[in-house]
Design an enzyme around this catalytic site. Structure first.
Site, PDB file in Angstrom:
ATOM      1  N   HIS A  26       0.092  25.953  -1.311  1.00  0.00           N
ATOM      2  CA  HIS A  26       1.270  24.163  -0.369  1.00  0.00           C
ATOM      3  C   HIS A  26       0.767  23.301  -1.313  1.00  0.00           C
ATOM      4  CE1 HIS A  26       2.138  21.548   2.346  1.00  0.00           C
ATOM      5  NE2 HIS A  26       1.032  21.668   2.582  1.00  0.00           N
ATOM      6  N   ASN A  78       6.433  17.290   1.284  1.00  0.00           N
ATOM      7  CA  ASN A  78       5.225  18.006   1.998  1.00  0.00           C
ATOM      8  C   ASN A  78       6.253  18.137   2.742  1.00  0.00           C
ATOM      9  OD1 ASN A  78       3.674  18.528   3.635  1.00  0.00           O
ATOM     10  ND2 ASN A  78       2.087  17.611   2.949  1.00  0.00           N
ATOM     11  N   ARG A  93       2.493   1.794  -3.417  1.00  0.00           N
ATOM     12  CA  ARG A  93       1.316   2.201  -4.083  1.00  0.00           C
ATOM     13  C   ARG A  93       0.782   3.862  -4.016  1.00  0.00           C
ATOM     14  NH1 ARG A  93      -1.535  -2.244  -2.822  1.00  0.00           N
ATOM     15  NH2 ARG A  93      -3.578  -0.970  -1.957  1.00  0.00           N
ATOM     16  N   PHE A 126       5.575  12.906   3.390  1.00  0.00           N
ATOM     17  CA  PHE A 126       5.754  13.984   4.294  1.00  0.00           C
ATOM     18  C   PHE A 126       7.584  13.527   4.889  1.00  0.00           C
ATOM     19  CE2 PHE A 126       1.884  13.661   6.813  1.00  0.00           C
ATOM     20  CZ  PHE A 126       1.220  14.757   6.057  1.00  0.00           C
ATOM     21  N   GLY A 127       8.641  14.861   4.737  1.00  0.00           N
ATOM     22  CA  GLY A 127       9.843  15.017   4.448  1.00  0.00           C
ATOM     23  C   GLY A 127      10.038  16.163   5.407  1.00  0.00           C
ATOM     24  N   ASP A 128      11.208  16.401   5.332  1.00  0.00           N
ATOM     25  CA  ASP A 128      11.803  17.532   6.232  1.00  0.00           C
ATOM     26  C   ASP A 128      12.768  18.851   6.037  1.00  0.00           C
ATOM     27  OD1 ASP A 128      11.246  15.257   8.193  1.00  0.00           O
ATOM     28  OD2 ASP A 128      13.506  15.497   9.185  1.00  0.00           O
ATOM     29  N   CYS A 141       3.373   5.710  -2.677  1.00  0.00           N
ATOM     30  CA  CYS A 141       4.355   6.454  -3.093  1.00  0.00           C
ATOM     31  C   CYS A 141       4.501   7.083  -4.533  1.00  0.00           C
ATOM     32  CB  CYS A 141       5.576   5.449  -3.071  1.00  0.00           C
ATOM     33  SG  CYS A 141       6.374   5.793  -1.157  1.00  0.00           S
ATOM     34  N   LYS A 143       0.617  -1.150  -0.694  1.00  0.00           N
ATOM     35  CA  LYS A 143       0.218   0.049   0.001  1.00  0.00           C
ATOM     36  C   LYS A 143       0.905   1.088   0.028  1.00  0.00           C
ATOM     37  CE  LYS A 143      -3.873   2.202   2.411  1.00  0.00           C
ATOM     38  NZ  LYS A 143      -5.295   1.741   1.658  1.00  0.00           N
ATOM     39  N   CYS A 192       0.666  22.220   8.348  1.00  0.00           N
ATOM     40  CA  CYS A 192       0.770  23.027   7.353  1.00  0.00           C
ATOM     41  C   CYS A 192       0.082  23.816   6.721  1.00  0.00           C
ATOM     42  CB  CYS A 192      -0.249  21.649   6.091  1.00  0.00           C
ATOM     43  SG  CYS A 192       0.818  20.128   5.959  1.00  0.00           S
ATOM     44  N   LYS A 206       1.899   7.093  -6.682  1.00  0.00           N
ATOM     45  CA  LYS A 206       1.357   7.909  -7.078  1.00  0.00           C
ATOM     46  C   LYS A 206       1.733   9.444  -6.473  1.00  0.00           C
ATOM     47  CE  LYS A 206      -2.427   5.173  -7.851  1.00  0.00           C
ATOM     48  NZ  LYS A 206      -4.283   4.828  -8.230  1.00  0.00           N
TER      49      LYS A 206
HETATM   50  C1  LIG Z   1      -1.376  11.141  -3.570  1.00  0.00           C
HETATM   51  C2  LIG Z   1      -2.570  10.908  -2.820  1.00  0.00           C
HETATM   52  C3  LIG Z   1      -1.788  10.278  -1.823  1.00  0.00           C
HETATM   53  C4  LIG Z   1      -2.872   9.944  -3.323  1.00  0.00           C
HETATM   54  O1  LIG Z   1      -3.128  10.093  -5.019  1.00  0.00           O
HETATM   55  P1  LIG Z   1      -4.434   9.461  -5.992  1.00  0.00           P
HETATM   56  O2  LIG Z   1      -4.607   9.770  -7.289  1.00  0.00           O
HETATM   57  O3  LIG Z   1      -5.621   9.760  -4.616  1.00  0.00           O
HETATM   58  O4  LIG Z   1      -4.316   7.721  -5.983  1.00  0.00           O
HETATM   59  P2  LIG Z   1      -5.870   6.865  -5.306  1.00  0.00           P
HETATM   60  O5  LIG Z   1      -6.894   7.100  -5.371  1.00  0.00           O
HETATM   61  O6  LIG Z   1      -5.129   4.848  -6.193  1.00  0.00           O
HETATM   62  O7  LIG Z   1      -5.448   6.138  -3.671  1.00  0.00           O
HETATM   63  C5  LIG Z   1      -3.911   5.859  -3.754  1.00  0.00           C
HETATM   64  C6  LIG Z   1      -4.171   4.874  -2.277  1.00  0.00           C
HETATM   65  O8  LIG Z   1      -3.751   5.942  -0.797  1.00  0.00           O
HETATM   66  C7  LIG Z   1      -4.882   5.582  -0.191  1.00  0.00           C
HETATM   67  N1  LIG Z   1      -5.423   7.205   0.964  1.00  0.00           N
HETATM   68  C8  LIG Z   1      -5.870   8.378  -0.577  1.00  0.00           C
HETATM   69  N2  LIG Z   1      -5.525  10.036   1.000  1.00  0.00           N
HETATM   70  C9  LIG Z   1      -5.877   8.953   1.855  1.00  0.00           C
HETATM   71  C10 LIG Z   1      -6.188   8.737   3.055  1.00  0.00           C
HETATM   72  N3  LIG Z   1      -5.926  10.557   2.954  1.00  0.00           N
HETATM   73  N4  LIG Z   1      -5.715   8.328   3.909  1.00  0.00           N
HETATM   74  C11 LIG Z   1      -4.956   6.990   4.245  1.00  0.00           C
HETATM   75  N5  LIG Z   1      -5.654   6.806   2.879  1.00  0.00           N
HETATM   76  C12 LIG Z   1      -5.666   7.484   1.638  1.00  0.00           C
HETATM   77  C13 LIG Z   1      -6.317   5.138  -1.284  1.00  0.00           C
HETATM   78  O9  LIG Z   1      -7.152   4.505  -0.237  1.00  0.00           O
HETATM   79  C14 LIG Z   1      -5.519   4.021  -1.653  1.00  0.00           C
HETATM   80  O10 LIG Z   1      -5.025   3.051  -1.337  1.00  0.00           O
HETATM   81  P3  LIG Z   1      -5.549   1.526  -1.705  1.00  0.00           P
HETATM   82  O11 LIG Z   1      -6.504   1.846  -2.980  1.00  0.00           O
HETATM   83  O12 LIG Z   1      -5.153   0.437  -1.392  1.00  0.00           O
HETATM   84  O13 LIG Z   1      -4.299   1.421  -2.939  1.00  0.00           O
HETATM   85  C15 LIG Z   1      -3.219  11.492  -3.028  1.00  0.00           C
HETATM   86  O14 LIG Z   1      -4.888  10.942  -2.592  1.00  0.00           O
HETATM   87  C16 LIG Z   1      -3.301  13.038  -2.429  1.00  0.00           C
HETATM   88  O15 LIG Z   1      -2.239  13.943  -2.930  1.00  0.00           O
HETATM   89  N6  LIG Z   1      -4.088  12.922  -1.352  1.00  0.00           N
HETATM   90  C17 LIG Z   1      -3.875  14.349  -0.144  1.00  0.00           C
HETATM   91  C18 LIG Z   1      -3.185  14.591   1.210  1.00  0.00           C
HETATM   92  C19 LIG Z   1      -3.800  14.984   2.026  1.00  0.00           C
HETATM   93  O16 LIG Z   1      -4.920  15.402   2.039  1.00  0.00           O
HETATM   94  N7  LIG Z   1      -2.814  16.024   2.141  1.00  0.00           N
HETATM   95  C20 LIG Z   1      -3.158  17.395   3.397  1.00  0.00           C
HETATM   96  C21 LIG Z   1      -2.679  17.097   4.330  1.00  0.00           C
HETATM   97  S1  LIG Z   1      -1.646  17.397   4.998  1.00  0.00           S
HETATM   98  C22 LIG Z   1      -1.577  16.691   6.518  1.00  0.00           C
HETATM   99  O17 LIG Z   1      -2.405  16.991   6.939  1.00  0.00           O
HETATM  100  C23 LIG Z   1       0.052  17.080   7.063  1.00  0.00           C
HETATM  101  C24 LIG Z   1       0.038  16.551   8.867  1.00  0.00           C
HETATM  102  C25 LIG Z   1       1.761  15.960   8.903  1.00  0.00           C
HETATM  103  C26 LIG Z   1       2.067  14.284   9.743  1.00  0.00           C
HETATM  104  C27 LIG Z   1       2.797  14.042  10.042  1.00  0.00           C
HETATM  105  C28 LIG Z   1       3.874  15.068   9.809  1.00  0.00           C
HETATM  106  O18 LIG Z   1       4.825  14.370  10.134  1.00  0.00           O
HETATM  107  C29 LIG Z   1       3.391  15.881   9.179  1.00  0.00           C
HETATM  108  C30 LIG Z   1       2.302  16.858   8.702  1.00  0.00           C
END
Ligand SMILES: CC(C)(COP(=O)(O)OP(=O)(O)OC[C@H]1O[C@@H](n2cnc3c(N)ncnc32)[C@H](O)[C@@H]1OP(=O)(O)O)[C@@H](O)C(=O)NCCC(=O)NCCSC(=O)/C=C/c1ccc(O)cc1
Length: 405
Positions: free
Chosen positions: A319, A352, A73, A230-232, A75, A70, A179, A77
């Site tokens: 961002h 990020n 996958r 996430f990164g530093d 990473c 997972k 963020c 995307k």
């Molecule tokens: C690059 C992603 C992660 C995936 O690309 P995609 O085009 O949506 O692709 P998929 O729809 O096929 O999703 C791939 C997998 O990611 C999973 N996923 C998709 N969002 C999710 C989800 N929020 N939860 C948990 N699984 C998910 C999704 O369920 C799926 O799982 P799987 O079916 O098993 O392959 C994309 O969804 C994306 O850019 N998401 C935005 C992430 C986001 O909301 N960021 C903003 C918040 S940043 C933040 O709060 C920072 C906090 C932080 C905390 C700690 C630190 O050290 C530093 C900072």
């Protein structure tokens, strides 16, 4: 109480100056302006296509192959090529307890980050100060933002001493803004610079995932997504109004700044320090929530200053919380998919880095403006998001220091 000497009474001002006049004299004439930018990252660089192997090895979690797949996958995307971080084999050998968030490890984590995070901020700040061209002692205010700061005196004090800032520098710490920390810090810097004639504000944001690094757990997808994104890093900006002609170079003028809270979003992004490190949750609908809110923030901001803006004509410092956030915002605003090239570039090169990322984006935009001779957009928008869900908006205008390069 000592008696007031007659000479002091005699020295009282003849004409009474009103506090309104005193206040007016304290204010700057022009808008707060970005005068210099610096960035820094830790040494350890992990290519994104090796991250799953690295993470499952150092957390001794190879018995969870489905979670590893997972992570692979996500990473793939993520739009990220590599990330920098303090966590490496040596750290995990010295602190095997970091791999299990059910073990007590917060004290050890705080011990490390309260040193390395301000040091990283000092590296970025030193670059900004060198570019700025004035001595560090000319900094009047310091705003330090981090989600790793849970101790007093805090990283702001260590940072001030590492940089040799004056003892009267006015320090403020922003903590756990996640963020949107960079956006919040820049907005406060604008208020300070415009309300204190001659003020020079150093904004330093520094983030390390070390405080929130632990092994995977079945049923906890937040950990997997966090490990993928996430990164530093640290970003520093010097902000001041009324630039000193021969020395200071106005990069971006800050025309307006605002903050908005997305309704019904309280649980969408959360962060909390717990005994085993910082716990976090990133709700699945965050990209859609932001895409649905962003245009209102922009309409309100440009409306407040009476500027009729067309989204396609602006430059963007958004961002890059995740690749999908950029995709959906571009779609919601009807932008070409090159509009957020600076944000995508930073996401690609560093991941990020939470609150500090938007400063890297501003730096990348500056680099692009210099390379292109500042052709194109005059107005732009800096936008950052984080827990709340909070949206920070700052309207920017290209400064004279970027024109004619
Ligand atoms: C690059 C992603 C992660 C995936 O690309 P995609 O085009 O949506 O692709 P998929 O729809 O096929 O999703 C791939 C997998 O990611 C999973 N996923 C998709 N969002 C999710 C989800 N929020 N939860 C948990 N699984 C998910 C999704 O369920 C799926 O799982 P799987 O079916 O098993 O392959 C994309 O969804 C994306 O850019 N998401 C935005 C992430 C986001 O909301 N960021 C903003 C918040 S940043 C933040 O709060 C920072 C906090 C932080 C905390 C700690 C630190 O050290 C530093 C900072």
């Amino acid at each position: 109480m000592a008696p007031v000497p007659a000479t002091a009474a005699a020295a009282a001002p003849a004409a009474v100056v009103s506090t309104h006049e005193i206040r007016r004299a304290q204010r700057a004439d022009g808008p707060a302006t970005v005068l210099a930018i610096g960035t820094a990252n830790p040494e350890t660089c992990v290519p994104q296509d090796e991250y799953a192997d690295f993470y499952f090895r150092v957390t001794k979690s190879e018995h969870l192959p489905e979670l590893k797949n997972k992570l692979r996958r996500i990473c793939n995307k993520s739009g990220i090529e590599k990330r920098f971080m303090f966590v490496n084999d040596d750290v995990m050998e010295a602190h095997p307890e970091f791999a299990d968030r059910h073990l007590t490890s917060l004290d050890a984590r705080v011990e490390i980050v309260s040193k390395v995070v301000p040091e990283l901020a000092a590296a970025a700040s030193a670059k900004a100060i060198a570019e700025w061209g004035r001595p560090a002692t000319d900094i009047t205010h310091l705003i330090f933002s981090t989600y790793s700061g849970v101790k007093a005196p805090g990283g702001d004090r260590l940072l001030a001493s590492l940089l040799g800032l004056r003892p009267t520098v006015s320090r403020t710490v922003l903590s756990l803004h996640g963020c949107y920390g960079g956006g919040r810090a820049l907005q406060l810097a604008k208020e300070l610079a415009e309300n204190n004639r001659g003020a020079r504000v150093l904004v330093a944001c520094a983030e390390s995932t070390l405080i929130a690094f632990y092994g995977p757990e079945v049923g906890c997808n937040d950990t997997i997504i966090g490990q993928a994104l996430f990164g530093d890093g640290s970003g520093a900006v010097i902000v001041g109004a009324d630039p000193v002609g021969a020395v200071e170079r106005p990069l971006f003028e800050m025309a307006f700044a605002s903050q908005a809270t997305v309704p019904d979003s309280e649980g969408a992004i959360t962060m909390q320090h717990k005994k085993g490190g910082m716990d976090y949750h990133i709700g699945g609908g965050v990209p859609e929530m932001l895409a649905g809110s962003i245009e209102r923030c922009l309409v309100d901001a440009f409306g407040a200053i009476g500027v009729a803006a067309r989204w396609r004509d602006l430059f963007w410092a958004v961002h890059p919380g995740g690749r999908r956030i950029l995709d959906l915002i571009e779609e919601a605003l009807g932008l070409d998919n090159g509009a957020m090239a600076a944000s995508r570039q930073v996401l690609h090169e560093y991941g990020n880095m939470s609150g500090t990322t938007v400063i890297f984006v501003l730096n990348e935009l500056r680099r692009r403006f210099v390379a292109d001779g500042a052709e194109g957009a005059d107005w732009g928008a800096l936008m950052a998001f984080g827990p709340g869900v909070t949206v920070e908006t700052i309207l920017l205008r290209v400064g004279s220091g970027l024109k004619g390069n």
